[in-house]
Design a protein around this motif. Structure first.
Motif, short mmCIF file in Angstrom:
data_model
loop_
_atom_site.label_atom_id
_atom_site.label_comp_id
_atom_site.label_asym_id
_atom_site.label_seq_id
_atom_site.Cartn_x
_atom_site.Cartn_y
_atom_site.Cartn_z
N MET A 1 96.69 61.09 49.98
CA MET A 1 96.77 62.44 49.46
C MET A 1 95.57 63.23 49.94
O MET A 1 94.46 62.73 49.91
N HIS A 2 95.84 64.45 50.33
CA HIS A 2 94.76 65.35 50.74
C HIS A 2 94.19 66.04 49.51
O HIS A 2 94.92 66.63 48.73
N ARG A 3 92.88 65.93 49.35
CA ARG A 3 92.24 66.56 48.19
C ARG A 3 91.87 68.00 48.48
O ARG A 3 91.33 68.31 49.53
N ARG A 4 92.15 68.85 47.52
CA ARG A 4 91.79 70.27 47.59
C ARG A 4 90.58 70.47 46.68
O ARG A 4 90.66 70.22 45.47
N GLN A 5 89.47 70.88 47.27
CA GLN A 5 88.25 71.12 46.51
C GLN A 5 88.42 72.37 45.64
O GLN A 5 89.01 73.35 46.07
N LEU A 6 87.90 72.29 44.41
CA LEU A 6 88.00 73.42 43.50
C LEU A 6 86.60 73.91 43.14
O LEU A 6 85.65 73.14 43.11
N ASP A 7 86.51 75.19 42.86
CA ASP A 7 85.26 75.80 42.42
C ASP A 7 85.25 75.78 40.90
O ASP A 7 85.58 76.77 40.25
N SER A 8 84.92 74.62 40.34
CA SER A 8 84.97 74.42 38.90
C SER A 8 83.77 73.60 38.47
O SER A 8 83.33 72.70 39.19
N ALA A 9 83.28 73.86 37.29
CA ALA A 9 82.15 73.10 36.75
C ALA A 9 82.58 71.71 36.30
O ALA A 9 81.75 70.80 36.21
N VAL A 10 83.87 71.52 36.04
CA VAL A 10 84.38 70.27 35.49
C VAL A 10 85.19 69.47 36.50
O VAL A 10 85.09 68.25 36.55
N ILE A 11 85.99 70.15 37.32
CA ILE A 11 86.91 69.48 38.24
C ILE A 11 86.45 69.69 39.68
O ILE A 11 86.28 70.82 40.13
N ALA A 12 86.26 68.58 40.40
CA ALA A 12 85.79 68.64 41.78
C ALA A 12 86.94 68.90 42.75
O ALA A 12 86.81 69.70 43.68
N ALA A 13 88.07 68.21 42.53
CA ALA A 13 89.18 68.32 43.48
C ALA A 13 90.48 67.87 42.82
O ALA A 13 90.46 67.12 41.83
N ILE A 14 91.59 68.31 43.41
CA ILE A 14 92.90 67.86 42.98
C ILE A 14 93.71 67.50 44.23
O ILE A 14 93.43 67.99 45.33
N ALA A 15 94.70 66.63 44.04
CA ALA A 15 95.59 66.24 45.13
C ALA A 15 96.97 66.02 44.54
O ALA A 15 97.11 65.72 43.35
#
Length: 70
Positions: A1-15
């Motif tokens: 799965m390709h991870r999508r980086q997020l601009d969040s204080a809690v969540i680094a990435a989602i896939a």
């Protein structure tokens, strides 16, 4: 799965794996959790949410079967 980086204080990435409808969430703590049977539209809404943390709390957490990966 390709991870999508997020601009969040809690969540680094989602896939998302569209073949299995599995959502992976990588937290800033380093923990990774998988959520099963997640509709693809939930992933796309999550990826574009103004607040990733709020979206996670309201739309993902406690709504889908969860597996801790690490």
């Amino acid at each position: 799965m390709h991870r999508r980086q997020l601009d969040s204080a809690v969540i680094a990435a989602i896939a998302f794996d569209a073949m299995t409808n599995t959502l992976e969430v990588e937290f800033r703590t380093g923990q990774v959790h998988r959520y099963l049977d997640v509709p693809k539209h939930v992933y796309w809404r999550f990826a574009s949410a103004e607040s990733s943390g709020s979206f996670f709390d309201e739309e993902v957490k406690g709504r889908f079967e969860e597996q801790r990966v690490r």
